[in-house]
Design an enzyme around this catalytic site. Structure first.
Site, PDB file in Angstrom:
ATOM      1  N   THR A 175      -6.024  -0.689  10.659  1.00 27.18           N
ATOM      2  CA  THR A 175      -6.808  -1.742  10.009  1.00 27.18           C
ATOM      3  C   THR A 175      -8.151  -1.962  10.710  1.00 27.18           C
ATOM      4  OG1 THR A 175      -6.870  -4.154   9.695  1.00 27.18           O
ATOM      5  CG2 THR A 175      -5.407  -3.356  11.399  1.00 27.18           C
ATOM      6  N   ASP A 176      -9.118  -2.457   9.960  1.00 23.07           N
ATOM      7  CA  ASP A 176     -10.421  -2.801  10.567  1.00 23.07           C
ATOM      8  C   ASP A 176     -10.287  -3.962  11.549  1.00 23.07           C
ATOM      9  OD1 ASP A 176     -10.018  -4.894   8.755  1.00 23.07           O
ATOM     10  OD2 ASP A 176     -11.876  -4.572   7.629  1.00 23.07           O
ATOM     11  N   GLU A 177      -9.173  -4.704  11.457  1.00 22.89           N
ATOM     12  CA  GLU A 177      -9.017  -5.886  12.313  1.00 22.89           C
ATOM     13  C   GLU A 177      -8.897  -5.525  13.788  1.00 22.89           C
ATOM     14  OE1 GLU A 177      -6.526  -9.026  10.888  1.00 22.89           O
ATOM     15  OE2 GLU A 177      -6.642  -8.318   8.825  1.00 22.89           O
ATOM     16  N   ALA A 218       4.633   1.454   7.730  1.00 24.16           N
ATOM     17  CA  ALA A 218       5.532   0.331   8.045  1.00 24.16           C
ATOM     18  C   ALA A 218       4.941  -0.551   9.134  1.00 24.16           C
ATOM     19  CB  ALA A 218       6.889   0.859   8.489  1.00 24.16           C
ATOM     20  N   ASP A 251      -8.894 -24.587   9.352  1.00 27.28           N
ATOM     21  CA  ASP A 251      -9.083 -23.148   9.537  1.00 27.28           C
ATOM     22  C   ASP A 251      -7.886 -22.528  10.264  1.00 27.28           C
ATOM     23  OD1 ASP A 251     -10.325 -20.753   9.330  1.00 27.28           O
ATOM     24  OD2 ASP A 251     -12.041 -21.245  10.592  1.00 27.28           O
ATOM     25  N   THR A 309      12.085  -5.589   4.660  1.00 29.21           N
ATOM     26  CA  THR A 309      11.902  -6.942   5.197  1.00 29.21           C
ATOM     27  C   THR A 309      11.551  -7.839   4.019  1.00 29.21           C
ATOM     28  OG1 THR A 309       9.519  -6.671   5.483  1.00 29.21           O
ATOM     29  CG2 THR A 309      10.937  -5.962   7.321  1.00 29.21           C
ATOM     30  N   LYS A 362      -1.496  -3.859  16.141  1.00 29.53           N
ATOM     31  CA  LYS A 362      -1.988  -2.657  15.443  1.00 29.53           C
ATOM     32  C   LYS A 362      -2.878  -1.834  16.387  1.00 29.53           C
ATOM     33  CE  LYS A 362      -1.480  -1.567  11.693  1.00 29.53           C
ATOM     34  NZ  LYS A 362      -0.407  -0.777  11.028  1.00 29.53           N
ATOM     35  N   ILE A 421       0.839  -1.208   0.000  1.00 30.74           N
ATOM     36  CA  ILE A 421       0.000   0.000   0.000  1.00 30.74           C
ATOM     37  C   ILE A 421       0.871   1.254   0.000  1.00 30.74           C
ATOM     38  CG2 ILE A 421      -1.911   1.210   1.132  1.00 30.74           C
ATOM     39  CD1 ILE A 421      -2.601  -1.465   2.529  1.00 30.74           C
ATOM     40  N   TYR A 432      -1.378  -9.998  15.356  1.00 26.60           N
ATOM     41  CA  TYR A 432      -1.221  -8.866  14.421  1.00 26.60           C
ATOM     42  C   TYR A 432      -2.173  -7.741  14.787  1.00 26.60           C
ATOM     43  CZ  TYR A 432      -2.377  -6.074  10.295  1.00 26.60           C
ATOM     44  OH  TYR A 432      -2.668  -5.022   9.457  1.00 26.60           O
TER      45      TYR A 432
HETATM   46  P1  NAD Z   1       3.396  -4.814   3.492  1.00 27.25           P
HETATM   47  O1  NAD Z   1       3.736  -5.964   4.371  1.00 27.25           O
HETATM   48  O2  NAD Z   1       3.223  -5.028   2.024  1.00 27.25           O
HETATM   49  O3  NAD Z   1       4.497  -3.665   3.655  1.00 27.25           O
HETATM   50  C1  NAD Z   1       5.059  -3.330   4.894  1.00 27.25           C
HETATM   51  C2  NAD Z   1       6.333  -2.526   4.609  1.00 27.25           C
HETATM   52  O4  NAD Z   1       6.882  -2.111   5.865  1.00 27.25           O
HETATM   53  C3  NAD Z   1       7.419  -3.337   3.899  1.00 27.25           C
HETATM   54  O5  NAD Z   1       7.956  -2.583   2.831  1.00 27.25           O
HETATM   55  C4  NAD Z   1       8.454  -3.577   4.981  1.00 27.25           C
HETATM   56  O6  NAD Z   1       9.780  -3.696   4.477  1.00 27.25           O
HETATM   57  C5  NAD Z   1       8.286  -2.334   5.843  1.00 27.25           C
HETATM   58  N1  NAD Z   1       8.734  -2.545   7.230  1.00 27.25           N
HETATM   59  C6  NAD Z   1       8.411  -3.567   8.049  1.00 27.25           C
HETATM   60  N2  NAD Z   1       9.050  -3.422   9.230  1.00 27.25           N
HETATM   61  C7  NAD Z   1       9.752  -2.253   9.156  1.00 27.25           C
HETATM   62  C8  NAD Z   1      10.589  -1.557  10.054  1.00 27.25           C
HETATM   63  N3  NAD Z   1      10.828  -2.050  11.288  1.00 27.25           N
HETATM   64  N4  NAD Z   1      11.142  -0.392   9.666  1.00 27.25           N
HETATM   65  C9  NAD Z   1      10.898   0.097   8.419  1.00 27.25           C
HETATM   66  N5  NAD Z   1      10.130  -0.526   7.518  1.00 27.25           N
HETATM   67  C10 NAD Z   1       9.556  -1.695   7.883  1.00 27.25           C
HETATM   68  O7  NAD Z   1       2.091  -4.162   4.133  1.00 27.25           O
HETATM   69  P2  NAD Z   1       0.857  -3.445   3.418  1.00 27.25           P
HETATM   70  O8  NAD Z   1      -0.137  -4.469   3.043  1.00 27.25           O
HETATM   71  O9  NAD Z   1       1.358  -2.485   2.417  1.00 27.25           O
HETATM   72  O10 NAD Z   1       0.249  -2.653   4.669  1.00 27.25           O
HETATM   73  C11 NAD Z   1       0.654  -1.319   4.959  1.00 27.25           C
HETATM   74  C12 NAD Z   1      -0.061  -0.859   6.207  1.00 27.25           C
HETATM   75  O11 NAD Z   1      -1.470  -0.962   6.023  1.00 27.25           O
HETATM   76  C13 NAD Z   1       0.264  -1.705   7.442  1.00 27.25           C
HETATM   77  O12 NAD Z   1       0.395  -0.840   8.550  1.00 27.25           O
HETATM   78  C14 NAD Z   1      -0.935  -2.618   7.592  1.00 27.25           C
HETATM   79  O13 NAD Z   1      -1.136  -2.958   8.950  1.00 27.25           O
HETATM   80  C15 NAD Z   1      -2.049  -1.750   7.059  1.00 27.25           C
HETATM   81  N6  NAD Z   1      -3.189  -2.473   6.475  1.00 27.25           N
HETATM   82  C16 NAD Z   1      -3.043  -3.306   5.408  1.00 27.25           C
HETATM   83  C17 NAD Z   1      -4.164  -3.941   4.860  1.00 27.25           C
HETATM   84  C18 NAD Z   1      -4.073  -4.827   3.640  1.00 27.25           C
HETATM   85  O14 NAD Z   1      -5.102  -5.311   3.169  1.00 27.25           O
HETATM   86  N7  NAD Z   1      -2.891  -5.047   3.057  1.00 27.25           N
HETATM   87  C19 NAD Z   1      -5.407  -3.760   5.427  1.00 27.25           C
HETATM   88  C20 NAD Z   1      -5.517  -2.933   6.532  1.00 27.25           C
HETATM   89  C21 NAD Z   1      -4.407  -2.274   7.021  1.00 27.25           C
END
Ligand code: NAD
Length: 330
Positions: A130-132, A87, A276, A43, A158, A17, A154
């Site tokens: 997140t909605d979670e 992140a 599950d 990561t 959050k 995202i 997780y």
């Molecule tokens: P992702 O796992 O694709 O990306 C996470 C990024 O954070 C990666 O580039 C990783 O290298 C970086 N990262 C992790 N630990 C780090 C650290 N200690 N320092 C610096 N960088 C670090 O995640 P995403 O799906 O893009 O989600 C982005 C955000 O949106 C998150 O906070 C997640 O909780 C939230 N979110 C995601 C979704 C979804 O459907 N993907 C839904 C709700 C909320």
């Protein structure tokens, strides 16, 4: 009069995202008065290739580093006018296998950023959640007033970071805004989450796992719509507020699987019914009337079209995801 440049620090901007957000802001239809520094630890889920489309942009910089590195964070925060914090360790299944990294990054990392934001009085801090965090809901939808009752490690990490972020607003008056979105889908999605995992396996002629009875319900949000919502909150939202962001397409995992099979030209013989997930939340559903009424947000992407485009993107970009498959294995 020219609009002054805003310098944004985007954490996790090499992920799914965050990179979509950066590509959108610095793309042709972006606002044009922004400079963006991505801070990302890279990561297993972070991928520098996600930022290739903006690498040559004069307003773009990339810093390989950790949000828990207080000295680095302090220096970077001092040089920026706003923080958009993506992140995180983001995969529920990994948090069930081991929660430590989730607490360290999602909780301590967020607090490290907030401390630096406070020291330098950064005018804006958008925390992506997140909605979670709300837990599971059988019927109806959660408003932002609902207390957090997270179930997975997780979601608990959050929820903790949301509460700390909001506490910095209430205690210190820091301009913190929190977004809580539903399940995102779209291009550049790391192939461990359901949608890209299923698409990549089906395109390779493989099999896909459906958890339990497949009745778990999620609301699907195209990453374009999510990024638009984040920008509305960053530019026009209110300090100290939480904004739910929904996609408007509720599907059971069984329905989602059917849609993915159709979009990939496969049938149910390719599906394995597996045990599950532990503690699997039955249903998530956010009420997003607040962001609609206050900021004019509405999801614009039709799910069937968005999914077809996403599948087409994975078909055409095998060189992006094939090298990631070994990293995606649990
Ligand atoms: P992702 O796992 O694709 O990306 C996470 C990024 O954070 C990666 O580039 C990783 O290298 C970086 N990262 C992790 N630990 C780090 C650290 N200690 N320092 C610096 N960088 C670090 O995640 P995403 O799906 O893009 O989600 C982005 C955000 O949106 C998150 O906070 C997640 O909780 C939230 N979110 C995601 C979704 C979804 O459907 N993907 C839904 C709700 C909320």
């Amino acid at each position: 009069m020219t609009t002054p440049v805003t310098r944004l620090l985007v954490t996790g901007g090499a992920g799914f995202i965050g990179s979509h957000y950066v590509r959108t802001l610095l793309g042709l239809s972006g606002p044009g008065h922004l400079e963006v520094t991505v801070l990302d630890r890279l990561t297993y889920a972070g991928n520098p290739a996600n930022l290739d489309p903006v690498r040559g942009h004069p307003g773009f910089a990339f810093v390989h580093g950790d949000i828990r590195d207080a000295d680095l964070v302090d220096k970077l925060v001092s040089e920026h006018d706003g923080i958009v914090h993506f992140a995180a360790e983001s995969h529920v299944d990994r948090s069930i296998l081991g929660a430590a990294e989730f607490v360290r990054t999602n909780v301590l990392g967020t607090q490290t950023l907030l401390d630096a934001a406070l020291r330098h009085r950064v005018p804006r801090f958008v925390h992506i959640s997140t909605d979670e965090v709300y837990g599971s809901i059988e019927t109806g939808s959660w408003t932002e007033d609902e207390p957090v009752r997270p179930n997975s490690p997780y979601a608990a990490s959050k929820a903790s970071s949301d509460l700390i972020a909001l506490a910095y607003h209430r205690t210190h008056g820091l301009d913190v805004r929190v977004t809580r979105c539903s399940n995102n889908y779209g291009p550049y999605h790391f192939p461990e989450k359901a949608v890209p995992l299923f698409i990549t396996r089906l395109l390779e002629g493989g099999r896909v796992p459906l958890y339990g009875d497949g009745s778990h319900v999620r609301d699907w949000l195209h990453v374009d719509d999510h990024v638009r919502a984040i920008e509305l909150v960053r530019t026009r939202g209110r300090a100290g507020e939480v904004y739910n962001v929904g996609g408007g397409t509720e599907l059971s995992n069984r329905e989602l699987t059917g849609a993915l099979l159709d979009a990939c030209g496969a049938d149910w013989s390719r599906v394995d019914h597996v045990e599950d997930r532990k503690g699997h939340d039955r249903r998530y559903s956010v009420d997003w009337a607040k962001i609609r009424d206050e900021l004019g947000y509405r999801p614009a992407r039709d799910f069937a079209t968005g999914l077809a485009e996403t599948v087409a993107w994975y078909r055409e970009n095998r060189s992006w995801w094939r090298p990631l498959l070994s990293r995606a294995a649990l």
